[in-house]
Design a protein around this motif. Structure first.
Motif, PDB file in Angstrom:
ATOM      1  N   ASN A   1      46.817  22.402  54.752  1.00 46.96           N
ATOM      2  CA  ASN A   1      48.489  22.642  54.865  1.00 46.96           C
ATOM      3  C   ASN A   1      48.406  23.852  53.815  1.00 46.96           C
ATOM      4  O   ASN A   1      48.861  24.380  54.404  1.00 46.96           O
ATOM      5  CB  ASN A   1      48.842  21.671  54.267  1.00 46.96           C
ATOM      6  CG  ASN A   1      50.559  21.360  54.837  1.00 46.96           C
ATOM      7  OD1 ASN A   1      51.369  22.343  53.274  1.00 46.96           O
ATOM      8  ND2 ASN A   1      50.645  21.783  56.452  1.00 46.96           N
ATOM      9  N   LYS A   2      48.358  23.316  52.750  1.00 47.41           N
ATOM     10  CA  LYS A   2      48.693  24.333  51.400  1.00 47.41           C
ATOM     11  C   LYS A   2      47.874  26.042  51.136  1.00 47.41           C
ATOM     12  O   LYS A   2      48.270  26.745  51.220  1.00 47.41           O
ATOM     13  CB  LYS A   2      49.622  23.965  50.213  1.00 47.41           C
ATOM     14  CG  LYS A   2      50.214  23.182  50.132  1.00 47.41           C
ATOM     15  CD  LYS A   2      50.908  23.596  51.125  1.00 47.41           C
ATOM     16  CE  LYS A   2      52.373  22.141  51.128  1.00 47.41           C
ATOM     17  NZ  LYS A   2      53.509  22.459  51.447  1.00 47.41           N
ATOM     18  N   PHE A   3      46.530  26.036  51.045  1.00 52.99           N
ATOM     19  CA  PHE A   3      45.551  26.889  51.182  1.00 52.99           C
ATOM     20  C   PHE A   3      45.498  27.170  52.640  1.00 52.99           C
ATOM     21  O   PHE A   3      45.040  28.279  52.638  1.00 52.99           O
ATOM     22  CB  PHE A   3      44.431  26.187  50.189  1.00 52.99           C
ATOM     23  CG  PHE A   3      44.744  25.786  48.623  1.00 52.99           C
ATOM     24  CD1 PHE A   3      45.819  26.078  48.152  1.00 52.99           C
ATOM     25  CD2 PHE A   3      43.906  24.508  48.154  1.00 52.99           C
ATOM     26  CE1 PHE A   3      46.166  25.649  46.922  1.00 52.99           C
ATOM     27  CE2 PHE A   3      44.242  23.669  46.832  1.00 52.99           C
ATOM     28  CZ  PHE A   3      45.386  24.293  46.024  1.00 52.99           C
ATOM     29  N   ASN A   4      44.732  26.567  53.096  1.00 51.33           N
ATOM     30  CA  ASN A   4      44.350  26.932  54.706  1.00 51.33           C
ATOM     31  C   ASN A   4      45.459  27.888  56.016  1.00 51.33           C
ATOM     32  O   ASN A   4      45.237  27.656  56.636  1.00 51.33           O
ATOM     33  CB  ASN A   4      43.364  25.851  55.476  1.00 51.33           C
ATOM     34  CG  ASN A   4      42.314  25.927  53.870  1.00 51.33           C
ATOM     35  OD1 ASN A   4      41.645  26.138  53.469  1.00 51.33           O
ATOM     36  ND2 ASN A   4      41.242  24.560  55.015  1.00 51.33           N
ATOM     37  N   GLY A   5      46.705  27.116  55.420  1.00 49.11           N
ATOM     38  CA  GLY A   5      47.937  27.359  55.838  1.00 49.11           C
ATOM     39  C   GLY A   5      48.057  26.342  57.496  1.00 49.11           C
ATOM     40  O   GLY A   5      48.185  26.491  58.602  1.00 49.11           O
ATOM     41  N   MET A   6      47.200  25.769  57.403  1.00 54.71           N
ATOM     42  CA  MET A   6      47.165  24.946  58.894  1.00 54.71           C
ATOM     43  C   MET A   6      48.500  23.793  58.733  1.00 54.71           C
ATOM     44  O   MET A   6      49.256  23.254  58.304  1.00 54.71           O
ATOM     45  CB  MET A   6      45.990  23.700  58.892  1.00 54.71           C
ATOM     46  CG  MET A   6      44.786  24.224  58.888  1.00 54.71           C
ATOM     47  SD  MET A   6      43.587  23.733  58.809  1.00 54.71           S
ATOM     48  CE  MET A   6      43.426  22.288  60.468  1.00 54.71           C
ATOM     49  N   THR A   7      48.460  24.044  60.242  1.00 60.10           N
ATOM     50  CA  THR A   7      50.243  23.078  61.029  1.00 60.10           C
ATOM     51  C   THR A   7      50.065  21.434  60.477  1.00 60.10           C
ATOM     52  O   THR A   7      48.372  20.988  60.249  1.00 60.10           O
ATOM     53  CB  THR A   7      50.040  23.295  61.993  1.00 60.10           C
ATOM     54  OG1 THR A   7      49.862  23.084  62.794  1.00 60.10           O
ATOM     55  CG2 THR A   7      51.112  24.757  61.660  1.00 60.10           C
ATOM     56  N   SER A   8      50.608  20.284  59.996  1.00 57.57           N
ATOM     57  CA  SER A   8      50.699  19.393  60.816  1.00 57.57           C
ATOM     58  C   SER A   8      49.364  18.448  61.550  1.00 57.57           C
ATOM     59  O   SER A   8      48.723  18.220  61.670  1.00 57.57           O
ATOM     60  CB  SER A   8      51.961  18.428  60.850  1.00 57.57           C
ATOM     61  OG  SER A   8      52.069  18.682  59.439  1.00 57.57           O
ATOM     62  N   GLU A   9      50.143  19.476  63.209  1.00 56.16           N
ATOM     63  CA  GLU A   9      49.671  19.072  63.776  1.00 56.16           C
ATOM     64  C   GLU A   9      48.019  19.289  64.304  1.00 56.16           C
ATOM     65  O   GLU A   9      47.343  18.544  64.557  1.00 56.16           O
ATOM     66  CB  GLU A   9      50.388  19.739  65.851  1.00 56.16           C
ATOM     67  CG  GLU A   9      51.672  19.840  65.613  1.00 56.16           C
ATOM     68  CD  GLU A   9      52.589  20.407  64.457  1.00 56.16           C
ATOM     69  OE1 GLU A   9      52.409  21.240  63.974  1.00 56.16           O
ATOM     70  OE2 GLU A   9      54.030  19.990  64.440  1.00 56.16           O
ATOM     71  N   GLN A  10      47.826  20.676  63.146  1.00 56.57           N
ATOM     72  CA  GLN A  10      46.211  21.076  62.892  1.00 56.57           C
ATOM     73  C   GLN A  10      45.981  20.227  62.571  1.00 56.57           C
ATOM     74  O   GLN A  10      44.391  19.570  62.633  1.00 56.57           O
ATOM     75  CB  GLN A  10      46.330  22.532  62.907  1.00 56.57           C
ATOM     76  CG  GLN A  10      46.604  23.607  63.666  1.00 56.57           C
ATOM     77  CD  GLN A  10      47.229  24.837  63.439  1.00 56.57           C
ATOM     78  OE1 GLN A  10      47.430  25.000  62.077  1.00 56.57           O
ATOM     79  NE2 GLN A  10      46.790  25.934  64.291  1.00 56.57           N
TER      80      GLN A  10
END
Length: 195
Positions: free
Chosen positions: A143-152
């Protein structure tokens, strides 16, 4: 629900760059509450948090023609809030005194601040992240380093979105708690990781 609520951020940014006030309004309604909640984690004063959010959106409107619609608008907003907070702290640094610090923080020796470089502080922060339980650590990094959303993340890890959000919350809470004992490290942590 607004008439543009089904549009993506990218589509809204394209319209915003052309001066579309409805696109601006939709983006504001989409993100203002989230930015406010984020700002309140740094500013205990509601008015300061509101000023931060309002200032960010004023800048978005003023600089709309320079916005890059190919990049994440959400990330842009949270980065802007982090910079606002950093500048706020920097500008008031000369007004700070030991008397104004909360008893929770204790005294920070000047030698610690002088001897630790930013990279060392970042290393200490990463050590705290590595100590998290494995699933929390993986979810937090995605989430924080790769910028992925909760859904992803939920799709990738085959977990529910709610479970992923809970892991992010627990990881953030644990890290914030650990950082309270080191205000310098805490500032680096908040400005670079938690958003």
């Amino acid at each position: 629900m607004g008439i543009l609520s089904n549009h993506t951020d990218n589509n809204l940014l394209i319209c915003l760059k052309q001066g579309d006030i409805a696109a601006f309004d939709e983006l504001y309604h989409r993100y203002a509450k989230k930015l406010m909640a984020f700002s309140l984690t740094f500013f205990a004063d509601q008015q300061l948090a509101e000023e931060a959010v309002q200032e960010i959106f004023v800048r978005v409107w003023e600089r709309r023609k320079k916005l890059d619609e190919s990049k994440s608008f959400k990330s842009y907003l949270f980065q802007a809030v982090k910079f606002y907070i950093f500048n706020y702290i920097r500008d008031r640094k000369k007004d700070c005194s030991l008397d104004s610090l909360s008893g929770d923080f204790g005294m920070v020796s000047e030698s610690l601040e002088d001897s630790l470089s930013y990279k060392e502080l970042e290393g200490m922060m990463m050590e705290q992240i590595e100590r998290l339980p494995s699933v929390q650590k993986e979810v937090f990094k995605l989430n924080k380093f790769n910028g992925m959303t909760s859904e992803q993340i939920a799709l990738q890890m085959k977990l529910s979105k709610r479970t992923i959000e809970h892991h992010i919350y627990l990881a953030s809470k644990s890290l914030k708690s650990n950082m309270l004992h080191n205000p310098t490290l805490s500032l680096v942590f908040m400005l670079n990781i938690l958003y």
